[in-house]
Scaffold this motif. Structure first.
Motif, PDB file in Angstrom:
ATOM      1  N   HIS A  23       0.850  -1.191   0.000  1.00 16.85           N
ATOM      2  CA  HIS A  23       0.000   0.000   0.000  1.00 16.85           C
ATOM      3  C   HIS A  23       0.883   1.238   0.000  1.00 16.85           C
ATOM      4  CE1 HIS A  23      -3.398   2.587   0.998  1.00 16.85           C
ATOM      5  NE2 HIS A  23      -2.670   3.119   1.952  1.00 16.85           N
ATOM      6  N   ALA A  24       0.479   2.243  -0.751  1.00 17.93           N
ATOM      7  CA  ALA A  24       1.141   3.545  -0.712  1.00 17.93           C
ATOM      8  C   ALA A  24       0.113   4.558  -0.261  1.00 17.93           C
ATOM      9  CB  ALA A  24       1.708   3.913  -2.079  1.00 17.93           C
ATOM     10  N   GLY A  25       0.260   5.035   0.976  1.00 16.69           N
ATOM     11  CA  GLY A  25      -0.670   5.999   1.533  1.00 16.69           C
ATOM     12  C   GLY A  25      -0.122   7.405   1.455  1.00 16.69           C
ATOM     13  N   GLY A  26      -0.809   8.323   2.078  1.00 19.18           N
ATOM     14  CA  GLY A  26      -0.404   9.713   2.046  1.00 19.18           C
ATOM     15  C   GLY A  26       0.850  10.002   2.845  1.00 19.18           C
ATOM     16  N   MET A  27       1.115   9.186   3.881  1.00 18.62           N
ATOM     17  CA  MET A  27       2.260   9.473   4.746  1.00 18.62           C
ATOM     18  C   MET A  27       3.318   8.388   4.757  1.00 18.62           C
ATOM     19  SD  MET A  27       0.541  11.342   7.976  1.00 18.62           S
ATOM     20  CE  MET A  27      -0.586  12.680   7.805  1.00 18.62           C
ATOM     21  N   ALA A  28       3.008   7.193   4.232  1.00 13.12           N
ATOM     22  CA  ALA A  28       3.973   6.095   4.267  1.00 13.12           C
ATOM     23  C   ALA A  28       3.631   5.070   3.203  1.00 13.12           C
ATOM     24  CB  ALA A  28       3.966   5.435   5.643  1.00 13.12           C
ATOM     25  N   GLY A  53       9.048  18.961   1.014  1.00 16.16           N
ATOM     26  CA  GLY A  53       7.714  19.518   1.061  1.00 16.16           C
ATOM     27  C   GLY A  53       6.667  18.622   1.696  1.00 16.16           C
ATOM     28  N   GLU A  54       7.075  17.442   2.200  1.00 18.07           N
ATOM     29  CA  GLU A  54       6.113  16.559   2.868  1.00 18.07           C
ATOM     30  C   GLU A  54       5.582  17.237   4.129  1.00 18.07           C
ATOM     31  OE1 GLU A  54       4.643  13.503   2.381  1.00 18.07           O
ATOM     32  OE2 GLU A  54       5.540  13.498   0.399  1.00 18.07           O
ATOM     33  N   ASP A  55       4.402  16.865   4.502  1.00 17.22           N
ATOM     34  CA  ASP A  55       3.772  17.383   5.704  1.00 17.22           C
ATOM     35  C   ASP A  55       4.580  16.931   6.925  1.00 17.22           C
ATOM     36  OD1 ASP A  55       2.121  18.098   7.787  1.00 17.22           O
ATOM     37  OD2 ASP A  55       0.368  17.019   7.044  1.00 17.22           O
ATOM     38  N   PRO A  56       5.061  17.858   7.761  1.00 19.06           N
ATOM     39  CA  PRO A  56       5.819  17.470   8.957  1.00 19.06           C
ATOM     40  C   PRO A  56       5.020  16.576   9.894  1.00 19.06           C
ATOM     41  CG  PRO A  56       5.908  19.852   8.637  1.00 19.06           C
ATOM     42  CD  PRO A  56       4.960  19.302   7.617  1.00 19.06           C
ATOM     43  N   ALA A  57       3.699  16.617   9.806  1.00 23.78           N
ATOM     44  CA  ALA A  57       2.873  15.750  10.646  1.00 23.78           C
ATOM     45  C   ALA A  57       3.138  14.281  10.341  1.00 23.78           C
ATOM     46  CB  ALA A  57       1.396  16.068  10.439  1.00 23.78           C
ATOM     47  N   ALA A  58       3.569  13.982   9.120  1.00 28.88           N
ATOM     48  CA  ALA A  58       3.886  12.597   8.764  1.00 28.88           C
ATOM     49  C   ALA A  58       5.050  12.098   9.606  1.00 28.88           C
ATOM     50  CB  ALA A  58       4.216  12.491   7.277  1.00 28.88           C
ATOM     51  N   ILE A  59       6.045  12.938   9.800  1.00 35.80           N
ATOM     52  CA  ILE A  59       7.210  12.548  10.595  1.00 35.80           C
ATOM     53  C   ILE A  59       6.827  12.406  12.061  1.00 35.80           C
ATOM     54  CG2 ILE A  59       9.487  13.300  11.384  1.00 35.80           C
ATOM     55  CD1 ILE A  59       9.827  14.570   8.569  1.00 35.80           C
ATOM     56  N   VAL A  60       6.063  13.345  12.573  1.00 36.30           N
ATOM     57  CA  VAL A  60       5.634  13.287  13.974  1.00 36.30           C
ATOM     58  C   VAL A  60       4.781  12.041  14.216  1.00 36.30           C
ATOM     59  CG1 VAL A  60       4.274  14.434  15.760  1.00 36.30           C
ATOM     60  CG2 VAL A  60       5.802  15.774  14.294  1.00 36.30           C
ATOM     61  N   GLY A  61       3.869  11.762  13.311  1.00 35.68           N
ATOM     62  CA  GLY A  61       3.027  10.588  13.439  1.00 35.68           C
ATOM     63  C   GLY A  61       3.836   9.302  13.398  1.00 35.68           C
ATOM     64  N   PHE A  62       4.825   9.257  12.504  1.00 34.36           N
ATOM     65  CA  PHE A  62       5.681   8.068  12.413  1.00 34.36           C
ATOM     66  C   PHE A  62       6.475   7.885  13.701  1.00 34.36           C
ATOM     67  CE2 PHE A  62       9.449   5.692  11.192  1.00 34.36           C
ATOM     68  CZ  PHE A  62       8.854   4.596  10.581  1.00 34.36           C
ATOM     69  N   GLU A  63       7.019   8.966  14.235  1.00 36.94           N
ATOM     70  CA  GLU A  63       7.763   8.877  15.498  1.00 36.94           C
ATOM     71  C   GLU A  63       6.852   8.417  16.643  1.00 36.94           C
ATOM     72  OE1 GLU A  63       9.373  12.860  15.541  1.00 36.94           O
ATOM     73  OE2 GLU A  63      11.375  12.075  15.046  1.00 36.94           O
ATOM     74  N   MET A  64       5.601   8.884  16.661  1.00 37.05           N
ATOM     75  CA  MET A  64       4.664   8.462  17.692  1.00 37.05           C
ATOM     76  C   MET A  64       4.413   6.964  17.578  1.00 37.05           C
ATOM     77  SD  MET A  64       2.958   9.274  20.325  1.00 37.05           S
ATOM     78  CE  MET A  64       3.065  11.054  20.284  1.00 37.05           C
ATOM     79  N   GLU A  65       4.201   6.494  16.348  1.00 44.75           N
ATOM     80  CA  GLU A  65       3.973   5.063  16.157  1.00 44.75           C
ATOM     81  C   GLU A  65       5.196   4.249  16.574  1.00 44.75           C
ATOM     82  OE1 GLU A  65       1.692   2.214  13.014  1.00 44.75           O
ATOM     83  OE2 GLU A  65       2.599   4.038  12.223  1.00 44.75           O
ATOM     84  N   GLN A  66       6.394   4.763  16.298  1.00 44.82           N
ATOM     85  CA  GLN A  66       7.620   4.078  16.719  1.00 44.82           C
ATOM     86  C   GLN A  66       7.721   3.991  18.239  1.00 44.82           C
ATOM     87  OE1 GLN A  66      10.816   6.248  14.680  1.00 44.82           O
ATOM     88  NE2 GLN A  66      11.340   4.323  13.673  1.00 44.82           N
ATOM     89  N   MET A  67       7.189   4.959  18.943  1.00 45.32           N
ATOM     90  CA  MET A  67       7.229   4.937  20.408  1.00 45.32           C
ATOM     91  C   MET A  67       6.139   4.053  21.001  1.00 45.32           C
ATOM     92  SD  MET A  67       8.209   8.820  21.594  1.00 45.32           S
ATOM     93  CE  MET A  67       6.674   9.510  21.013  1.00 45.32           C
TER      94      MET A  67
END
Length: 166
Positions: A23-28, A53-67
């Motif tokens: 799957h290719a989604g909007g953030m990953a 230019g990616e939405d910084p929320a994608a990085i924050v969300g990924f880091e949250m999921e990693q935690m």
């Protein structure tokens, strides 16, 4: 700092062999993966989009999921396997849940009342399990609810918006 490895089918990163894109989604992007130390478990590698230019929320969300994902346990969440940070190529590897999502059932609507009640009970069990681990999902939707083959247990996925409950 070395460049990021190219994520394509057949590539290897940290011992994980990349399989087909799932799957290719909007953030990953999600990829099938294998690893010799985890031959008994179907794996899924989640790789965040890091383009200019990616939405910084994608990085924050990924880091949250990693935690959050490594701290969760039980049949209602995918089993955590590995993660890598942003130093080289961030990724998250987890159990790939063989089964269908609730979203796959939407074309079959309306469902019988008994089936709706059974689905609701399974999702409520999954949410209860998550809440007992002091986590709130915050993105419960049909595509983030999978059902295990065999047992039919609901499994919650995509913890990018999840938060620890105080």
């Amino acid at each position: 700092m070395p460049g990021r490895p190219r994520i394509v089918a057949g590539a290897t990163i940290d011992g994980f062999t990349i399989g087909a894109q799932v799957h290719a989604g909007g953030m990953a992007t999600l990829w099938e993966a294998t690893h010799p130390d985890h031959a008994d478990l179907p794996l899924l590698m989640k790789v965040p989009h890091l383009r200019e230019g990616e939405d910084p929320a994608a990085i924050v969300g990924f880091e949250m999921e990693q935690m959050i994902l490594p701290r969760l346990s039980g049949p209602h969440v995918p089993r955590f396997v590995a993660a890598a940070g942003f130093e080289r190529q961030p990724y998250l590897v987890m159990e790939r849940i063989p089964g269908t999502s609730l979203a796959a059932r939407l074309p079959s609507l309306p469902l019988a009342a008994e089936e709706v009640a059974a689905i609701g009970a399974r999702v409520a069990e999954a949410l209860d399990s998550l809440h007992r681990q002091a986590v709130v999902h915050l993105d419960v939707k049909p595509s983030n609810i999978l059902f295990r083959r065999g047992s039919g247990e609901a499994v919650l996925v995509d913890f990018g918006l999840a938060r620890h409950r105080l």
